[in-house]
Design a protein around this motif. Structure first.
Motif, short mmCIF file in Angstrom:
data_model
loop_
_atom_site.label_atom_id
_atom_site.label_comp_id
_atom_site.label_asym_id
_atom_site.label_seq_id
_atom_site.Cartn_x
_atom_site.Cartn_y
_atom_site.Cartn_z
N SER A 1 0.72 -1.32 0.16
CA SER A 1 -0.09 -0.12 0.05
C SER A 1 0.90 1.43 -0.07
N ALA A 2 2.07 1.10 0.34
CA ALA A 2 2.93 2.23 0.58
C ALA A 2 3.08 2.79 -1.16
N LEU A 3 3.15 1.73 -2.22
CA LEU A 3 3.26 2.27 -3.56
C LEU A 3 2.27 3.48 -3.74
N LEU A 4 0.89 3.37 -3.26
CA LEU A 4 -0.21 4.12 -3.55
C LEU A 4 0.13 5.16 -2.75
N ILE A 5 0.66 5.22 -1.60
CA ILE A 5 1.04 6.72 -0.88
C ILE A 5 1.97 7.22 -1.64
N GLY A 6 2.99 6.64 -2.45
CA GLY A 6 3.95 7.46 -2.74
C GLY A 6 3.56 7.98 -4.24
N ALA A 7 2.59 7.35 -4.72
CA ALA A 7 2.23 7.58 -6.01
C ALA A 7 1.41 8.75 -6.12
N ALA A 8 0.50 8.84 -4.91
CA ALA A 8 -0.42 10.16 -4.81
C ALA A 8 0.53 11.23 -4.52
N VAL A 9 1.64 11.09 -3.84
CA VAL A 9 2.19 12.29 -3.70
C VAL A 9 3.13 12.75 -4.96
N GLY A 10 3.74 11.81 -5.77
CA GLY A 10 4.48 11.85 -6.97
C GLY A 10 3.44 12.41 -8.05
N PHE A 11 2.21 12.19 -8.06
CA PHE A 11 1.14 12.35 -9.15
C PHE A 11 0.62 14.01 -8.87
N PHE A 12 0.49 14.13 -7.67
CA PHE A 12 -0.34 15.49 -7.35
C PHE A 12 0.44 16.65 -6.97
N ALA A 13 1.70 16.31 -6.37
CA ALA A 13 2.56 17.26 -5.96
C ALA A 13 3.89 17.56 -6.90
N ARG A 14 4.44 18.59 -6.92
CA ARG A 14 5.43 18.59 -7.58
C ARG A 14 6.73 18.88 -6.97
N LEU B 1 9.09 1.20 3.57
CA LEU B 1 9.91 2.80 3.31
C LEU B 1 10.25 2.53 1.90
N SER B 2 10.68 1.49 1.31
CA SER B 2 11.13 1.79 0.02
C SER B 2 10.23 1.81 -0.97
N ASN B 3 8.95 1.30 -0.89
CA ASN B 3 7.91 1.40 -1.72
C ASN B 3 7.53 2.85 -1.94
N VAL B 4 7.67 3.53 -0.86
CA VAL B 4 7.07 5.07 -0.79
C VAL B 4 7.80 5.84 -2.00
N PRO B 5 9.05 5.67 -2.11
CA PRO B 5 9.92 6.53 -3.10
C PRO B 5 9.79 6.06 -4.30
N GLU B 6 9.41 4.62 -4.38
CA GLU B 6 9.62 3.88 -5.87
C GLU B 6 8.04 4.46 -6.45
N GLY B 7 7.08 4.35 -5.47
CA GLY B 7 5.83 5.04 -6.08
C GLY B 7 5.73 6.39 -6.51
N LEU B 8 6.51 7.06 -5.56
CA LEU B 8 6.59 8.61 -5.90
C LEU B 8 7.32 8.72 -7.20
N SER B 9 8.41 8.35 -7.27
CA SER B 9 9.08 8.57 -8.79
C SER B 9 8.54 8.06 -10.00
N SER B 10 8.02 7.01 -9.79
CA SER B 10 7.41 6.24 -10.83
C SER B 10 6.22 6.69 -11.31
N PRO C 1 10.37 18.09 -6.31
CA PRO C 1 11.85 18.62 -6.60
C PRO C 1 12.50 17.56 -7.10
N ARG C 2 13.26 17.43 -8.13
CA ARG C 2 13.97 16.28 -8.75
C ARG C 2 14.98 15.89 -7.72
N ARG C 3 15.58 16.77 -7.07
CA ARG C 3 16.75 16.45 -5.98
C ARG C 3 16.02 15.94 -4.82
N MET C 4 14.56 16.47 -4.37
CA MET C 4 14.11 15.79 -3.19
C MET C 4 13.75 14.16 -3.74
N THR C 5 13.09 14.12 -5.04
CA THR C 5 12.90 12.66 -5.48
C THR C 5 14.04 11.83 -5.42
#
Length: 249
Positions: free
Chosen positions: A16-29, A148-157, A31-35
């Motif tokens: 489910s962390a993939l969905l959390i990360g995806a929501a952040v990555g899709f709706f928020a801008r 913890l690793s799924n959050v950034p994976e979902g965010l970046s993707s 910064p690439r360095r933060m990602t």
């Protein structure tokens, strides 16, 4: 709660962390360095979990030979599948910039990205379910590390998918499906490996570890160091130490 149900629950929770990360990555801008920094932290967490949970446990169960065979087989299997998917447009599925091709640029790339996301998540989920086979509680360190690793994976993707013009329905439908399949894979890891000899369990655990290590190198590290700054290496070590501390708490 029955152990088989626990296996599915913990796998679903980590997925489910993939969905959390995806929501952040899709709706928020973001910064690439933060990602890149978040991805570096996630890579460090997974590297630690593979080293001190999966490989160490597999070695304790079956010795060096099953570990070596399993890890090599897992890395070979993942790399082979990843090469095939890369040719169909899924090479940059975890990149947050404009590297991902759109469906117009490369037809079929959306399906390849979906299969690639599943390929990335299955080994992690299988070992969560398999960790219950010893009769004790689930390996919370593994669950936390995968979460913890799924959050950034979902965010970046998801950020990359947005850049490629993919719809909200596609992005969240994909990650919701992967989260559900993560629970199913964890359940399968528990039910299919129950009663297996220690050497077989060690080989399967090491196989998953090898696949995860290959995934980190192929998909997470390039994103982490795309916009490298002086703190990226330090952040990776921080993630490694956080997971190490959890495994020895």
């Amino acid at each position: 709660m029955p152990e088989w149900l626990q296996a599915g629950f913990w796998g679903l929770l980590a997925g489910s962390a993939l969905l959390i990360g995806a929501a952040v990555g899709f709706f928020a801008r973001v910064p690439r360095r933060m990602t890149a920094s978040v991805m570096a932290f996630g890579a460090g967490v997974l590297l630690s979990a593979v080293s001190f949970e999966l490989i160490a446990e597999a070695h304790e169960q079956g010795g060096l030979l099953p570990v070596a065979i399993g890890a090599a087989a897992g890395a070979l299997a993942y790399t082979g599948a990843n090469v095939l998917l890369a040719r169909r447009g899924a090479r940059h599925r975890k990149r947050s910039g404009d590297e991902q091709p759109s469906e117009q640029e490369q037809p079929g790339s959306g399906s390849a990205i979906a299969v690639g996301a599943l390929l990335d998540g299955v080994p992690e989920s299988v070992v969560i379910g398999a960790s219950l086979l010893a009769g004790g509680p689930v390996s919370l360190v593994t669950v936390i590390a995968v979460f913890l690793s799924n959050v950034p994976e979902g965010l970046s993707s998801a950020a990359g998918m947005r850049q490629a013009g993919r719809t909200r329905r596609y992005v969240f439908g994909l990650w919701a499906a992967i989260a559900l399949l993560s629970g199913a894979a964890s359940l399968a890891g528990y039910t299919l490996l129950g009663g297996a000899p220690p050497e077989v369990l060690a080989t399967i655990t090491a196989l998953a570890a090898g696949a995860i290590l290959a995934m980190i190198t192929d998909t997470m590290v390039p994103e982490a160091f795309e916009d490298a700054h002086l703190l990226v290496g330090l952040i990776t070590v921080l993630g490694f130490l956080v997971a190490f501390a959890l495994s020895h708490a």
